[in-house]
Design a protein around this motif. Structure first.
Motif, PDB file in Angstrom:
ATOM      1  N   VAL A 134       0.842  -1.205   0.000  1.00  0.00           N
ATOM      2  CA  VAL A 134       0.000   0.000   0.000  1.00  0.00           C
ATOM      3  C   VAL A 134       0.867   1.242   0.000  1.00  0.00           C
ATOM      4  O   VAL A 134       0.400   2.336  -0.278  1.00  0.00           O
ATOM      5  CB  VAL A 134      -0.962   0.045   1.219  1.00  0.00           C
ATOM      6  N   GLU A 135       2.156   1.058   0.305  1.00  0.00           N
ATOM      7  CA  GLU A 135       3.060   2.190   0.420  1.00  0.00           C
ATOM      8  C   GLU A 135       3.551   2.629  -0.951  1.00  0.00           C
ATOM      9  O   GLU A 135       3.766   1.823  -1.849  1.00  0.00           O
ATOM     10  CB  GLU A 135       4.262   1.786   1.280  1.00  0.00           C
ATOM     11  N   GLY A 136       3.701   3.950  -1.111  1.00  0.00           N
ATOM     12  CA  GLY A 136       4.210   4.502  -2.356  1.00  0.00           C
ATOM     13  C   GLY A 136       3.194   5.414  -3.007  1.00  0.00           C
ATOM     14  O   GLY A 136       2.141   5.729  -2.442  1.00  0.00           O
ATOM     15  N   TYR A 137       3.524   5.861  -4.218  1.00  0.00           N
ATOM     16  CA  TYR A 137       2.651   6.772  -4.956  1.00  0.00           C
ATOM     17  C   TYR A 137       1.704   5.960  -5.827  1.00  0.00           C
ATOM     18  O   TYR A 137       2.091   4.988  -6.460  1.00  0.00           O
ATOM     19  CB  TYR A 137       3.480   7.712  -5.835  1.00  0.00           C
ATOM     20  N   GLY A 138       0.443   6.353  -5.867  1.00  0.00           N
ATOM     21  CA  GLY A 138      -0.511   5.656  -6.724  1.00  0.00           C
ATOM     22  C   GLY A 138      -1.932   5.983  -6.357  1.00  0.00           C
ATOM     23  O   GLY A 138      -2.237   7.070  -5.874  1.00  0.00           O
ATOM     24  N   ASN A 139      -2.796   5.008  -6.577  1.00  0.00           N
ATOM     25  CA  ASN A 139      -4.196   5.164  -6.221  1.00  0.00           C
ATOM     26  C   ASN A 139      -4.740   3.793  -5.838  1.00  0.00           C
ATOM     27  O   ASN A 139      -3.978   2.888  -5.567  1.00  0.00           O
ATOM     28  CB  ASN A 139      -4.987   5.838  -7.359  1.00  0.00           C
ATOM     29  N   ASP A 140      -6.063   3.659  -5.828  1.00  0.00           N
ATOM     30  CA  ASP A 140      -6.676   2.427  -5.343  1.00  0.00           C
ATOM     31  C   ASP A 140      -6.248   1.198  -6.127  1.00  0.00           C
ATOM     32  O   ASP A 140      -6.118   1.241  -7.352  1.00  0.00           O
ATOM     33  CB  ASP A 140      -8.207   2.521  -5.453  1.00  0.00           C
ATOM     34  N   LYS A 141      -6.063   0.090  -5.396  1.00  0.00           N
ATOM     35  CA  LYS A 141      -5.963  -1.206  -6.052  1.00  0.00           C
ATOM     36  C   LYS A 141      -7.362  -1.552  -6.524  1.00  0.00           C
ATOM     37  O   LYS A 141      -8.341  -1.304  -5.831  1.00  0.00           O
ATOM     38  CB  LYS A 141      -5.491  -2.280  -5.069  1.00  0.00           C
ATOM     39  N   ILE A 142      -7.482  -2.142  -7.677  1.00  0.00           N
ATOM     40  CA  ILE A 142      -8.794  -2.500  -8.209  1.00  0.00           C
ATOM     41  C   ILE A 142      -9.016  -3.991  -7.987  1.00  0.00           C
ATOM     42  O   ILE A 142      -8.267  -4.834  -8.497  1.00  0.00           O
ATOM     43  CB  ILE A 142      -8.912  -2.127  -9.701  1.00  0.00           C
ATOM     44  N   GLN A 189     -17.174  -3.348  -9.688  1.00  0.00           N
ATOM     45  CA  GLN A 189     -18.188  -2.637  -8.923  1.00  0.00           C
ATOM     46  C   GLN A 189     -17.590  -1.738  -7.840  1.00  0.00           C
ATOM     47  O   GLN A 189     -18.292  -1.008  -7.174  1.00  0.00           O
ATOM     48  CB  GLN A 189     -19.177  -3.621  -8.266  1.00  0.00           C
ATOM     49  N   GLN A 190     -16.302  -1.800  -7.674  1.00  0.00           N
ATOM     50  CA  GLN A 190     -15.613  -1.069  -6.614  1.00  0.00           C
ATOM     51  C   GLN A 190     -15.712   0.448  -6.831  1.00  0.00           C
ATOM     52  O   GLN A 190     -15.530   0.936  -7.933  1.00  0.00           O
ATOM     53  CB  GLN A 190     -14.155  -1.512  -6.626  1.00  0.00           C
ATOM     54  N   THR A 191     -15.993   1.176  -5.756  1.00  0.00           N
ATOM     55  CA  THR A 191     -15.948   2.636  -5.797  1.00  0.00           C
ATOM     56  C   THR A 191     -14.497   3.061  -5.644  1.00  0.00           C
ATOM     57  O   THR A 191     -13.813   2.638  -4.713  1.00  0.00           O
ATOM     58  CB  THR A 191     -16.789   3.245  -4.651  1.00  0.00           C
ATOM     59  N   LEU A 192     -14.037   3.901  -6.555  1.00  0.00           N
ATOM     60  CA  LEU A 192     -12.642   4.344  -6.525  1.00  0.00           C
ATOM     61  C   LEU A 192     -12.560   5.786  -6.051  1.00  0.00           C
ATOM     62  O   LEU A 192     -13.436   6.594  -6.327  1.00  0.00           O
ATOM     63  CB  LEU A 192     -12.024   4.235  -7.924  1.00  0.00           C
ATOM     64  N   ASP A 193     -11.474   6.112  -5.363  1.00  0.00           N
ATOM     65  CA  ASP A 193     -11.216   7.495  -4.975  1.00  0.00           C
ATOM     66  C   ASP A 193     -10.769   8.270  -6.207  1.00  0.00           C
ATOM     67  O   ASP A 193     -10.048   7.744  -7.050  1.00  0.00           O
ATOM     68  CB  ASP A 193     -10.092   7.562  -3.927  1.00  0.00           C
ATOM     69  N   TRP A 194     -11.180   9.541  -6.296  1.00  0.00           N
ATOM     70  CA  TRP A 194     -10.740  10.400  -7.385  1.00  0.00           C
ATOM     71  C   TRP A 194      -9.540  11.198  -6.891  1.00  0.00           C
ATOM     72  O   TRP A 194      -9.605  12.386  -6.623  1.00  0.00           O
ATOM     73  CB  TRP A 194     -11.875  11.338  -7.833  1.00  0.00           C
ATOM     74  N   TYR A 241      -5.942  15.924  -5.676  1.00  0.00           N
ATOM     75  CA  TYR A 241      -7.233  15.763  -6.334  1.00  0.00           C
ATOM     76  C   TYR A 241      -7.181  16.456  -7.693  1.00  0.00           C
ATOM     77  O   TYR A 241      -7.337  17.669  -7.777  1.00  0.00           O
ATOM     78  CB  TYR A 241      -8.352  16.347  -5.471  1.00  0.00           C
ATOM     79  N   PRO A 242      -6.944  15.688  -8.761  1.00  0.00           N
ATOM     80  CA  PRO A 242      -6.858  16.309 -10.086  1.00  0.00           C
ATOM     81  C   PRO A 242      -8.226  16.819 -10.542  1.00  0.00           C
ATOM     82  O   PRO A 242      -9.256  16.395 -10.013  1.00  0.00           O
ATOM     83  CB  PRO A 242      -6.369  15.170 -10.984  1.00  0.00           C
ATOM     84  N   PRO A 243      -8.239  17.738 -11.507  1.00  0.00           N
ATOM     85  CA  PRO A 243      -9.525  18.222 -12.023  1.00  0.00           C
ATOM     86  C   PRO A 243     -10.381  17.058 -12.512  1.00  0.00           C
ATOM     87  O   PRO A 243      -9.865  16.071 -13.038  1.00  0.00           O
ATOM     88  CB  PRO A 243      -9.125  19.129 -13.190  1.00  0.00           C
ATOM     89  N   ARG A 297     -16.607  15.466 -14.106  1.00  0.00           N
ATOM     90  CA  ARG A 297     -17.929  15.196 -13.520  1.00  0.00           C
ATOM     91  C   ARG A 297     -17.829  15.067 -12.006  1.00  0.00           C
ATOM     92  O   ARG A 297     -18.029  13.988 -11.449  1.00  0.00           O
ATOM     93  CB  ARG A 297     -18.524  13.911 -14.111  1.00  0.00           C
ATOM     94  N   PRO A 298     -17.539  16.167 -11.295  1.00  0.00           N
ATOM     95  CA  PRO A 298     -17.390  16.072  -9.837  1.00  0.00           C
ATOM     96  C   PRO A 298     -18.666  15.637  -9.130  1.00  0.00           C
ATOM     97  O   PRO A 298     -18.604  15.127  -8.011  1.00  0.00           O
ATOM     98  CB  PRO A 298     -16.965  17.485  -9.427  1.00  0.00           C
ATOM     99  N   ASP A 299     -19.809  15.807  -9.778  1.00  0.00           N
ATOM    100  CA  ASP A 299     -21.069  15.379  -9.168  1.00  0.00           C
ATOM    101  C   ASP A 299     -21.182  13.858  -9.099  1.00  0.00           C
ATOM    102  O   ASP A 299     -22.015  13.326  -8.360  1.00  0.00           O
ATOM    103  CB  ASP A 299     -22.268  15.961  -9.945  1.00  0.00           C
ATOM    104  N   LEU A 300     -20.328  13.150  -9.841  1.00  0.00           N
ATOM    105  CA  LEU A 300     -20.384  11.694  -9.860  1.00  0.00           C
ATOM    106  C   LEU A 300     -19.208  11.036  -9.142  1.00  0.00           C
ATOM    107  O   LEU A 300     -19.079   9.819  -9.176  1.00  0.00           O
ATOM    108  CB  LEU A 300     -20.417  11.191 -11.315  1.00  0.00           C
ATOM    109  N   THR A 301     -18.371  11.823  -8.513  1.00  0.00           N
ATOM    110  CA  THR A 301     -17.175  11.253  -7.901  1.00  0.00           C
ATOM    111  C   THR A 301     -17.025  11.689  -6.452  1.00  0.00           C
ATOM    112  O   THR A 301     -17.659  12.632  -5.996  1.00  0.00           O
ATOM    113  CB  THR A 301     -15.903  11.693  -8.660  1.00  0.00           C
ATOM    114  N   LEU A 302     -16.161  10.999  -5.764  1.00  0.00           N
ATOM    115  CA  LEU A 302     -15.751  11.356  -4.410  1.00  0.00           C
ATOM    116  C   LEU A 302     -14.240  11.507  -4.427  1.00  0.00           C
ATOM    117  O   LEU A 302     -13.543  10.692  -5.034  1.00  0.00           O
ATOM    118  CB  LEU A 302     -16.126  10.255  -3.414  1.00  0.00           C
ATOM    119  N   GLY A 303     -13.733  12.537  -3.778  1.00  0.00           N
ATOM    120  CA  GLY A 303     -12.286  12.661  -3.670  1.00  0.00           C
ATOM    121  C   GLY A 303     -11.724  11.497  -2.884  1.00  0.00           C
ATOM    122  O   GLY A 303     -10.718  10.908  -3.233  1.00  0.00           O
ATOM    123  N   LEU A 304     -12.411  11.151  -1.824  1.00  0.00           N
ATOM    124  CA  LEU A 304     -12.016  10.049  -0.962  1.00  0.00           C
ATOM    125  C   LEU A 304     -13.300   9.426  -0.432  1.00  0.00           C
ATOM    126  O   LEU A 304     -14.088  10.095   0.231  1.00  0.00           O
ATOM    127  CB  LEU A 304     -11.156  10.588   0.185  1.00  0.00           C
TER     128      LEU A 304
END
Length: 161
Positions: free
Chosen positions: A17-25, A29-34, A110-112, A115-122
């Motif tokens: 989990v350590e390092g630079y990146g984003n969610d493991k998929i 159906q998984q909700t991903l952080d933006w 949090y990149p631009p 569709r911010p209405d459809l996403t969650l930052g975290l």
């Protein structure tokens, strides 16, 4: 913000989990952080993997280490005060969770988003730690907590320390 080359240099390995990146998929159906994030172990010091600690800006490691030392003092004070407030022995929480407690640093970008209405930052989550200390950005609001089945926004409070 890190360059593409720096992101690759500090990128999270598949088994970590350590390092630079984003969610493991794990599923479609998984909700991903933006967001992109850098997650590093910061304490205890002997568990640090400096290969994930950026060298740019040059003073990142020095400043982060100074910040961690201050957070450790705050953590000790809070754990001891919590114990006293419950009429327990002052060191009961600190002895269990203090001096060699695992502490992680998480830095979110949090990149631009088109569709911010459809996403969650975290996405909603619970931290798996005894204490979570959040360094709030004066320009980015969004920290919330759930109480009585309702999300309550945490106001930005500047200059608390």
């Amino acid at each position: 913000m890190l360059s593409v080359e720096q992101k690759q240099k500090y990128s999270r390995e598949s088994d970590s989990v350590e390092g630079y990146g984003n969610d493991k998929i794990f599923s479609e159906q998984q909700t991903l952080d933006w967001n992109d994030r850098l997650l590093i172990i910061v304490s205890p010091e002997d568990k640090r993997k400096l290969k994930y600690w950026p060298e740019n800006p040059e003073d990142f490691r020095v400043i982060l280490n100074e910040y961690i030392l201050k957070l450790q003092v705050i953590t000790e004070v809070l754990l001891k005060a919590l114990a006293r407030s419950l009429n327990l022995k002052e060191n009961c929480f600190y002895d269990q969770h203090g001096e060699r407690a695992n502490m992680h640093g998480r830095f979110n970008f949090y990149p631009p988003c088109s569709r911010p209405d459809l996403t969650l930052g975290l996405k909603p989550h619970a931290d798996g730690s005894v204490i979570t200390i959040v360094f709030q950005d004066k320009e980015v609001e969004g920290l919330q907590f759930m109480k009585d089945e309702q999300w309550i926004r945490v106001p930005i409070l500047l200059m608390l320390f």
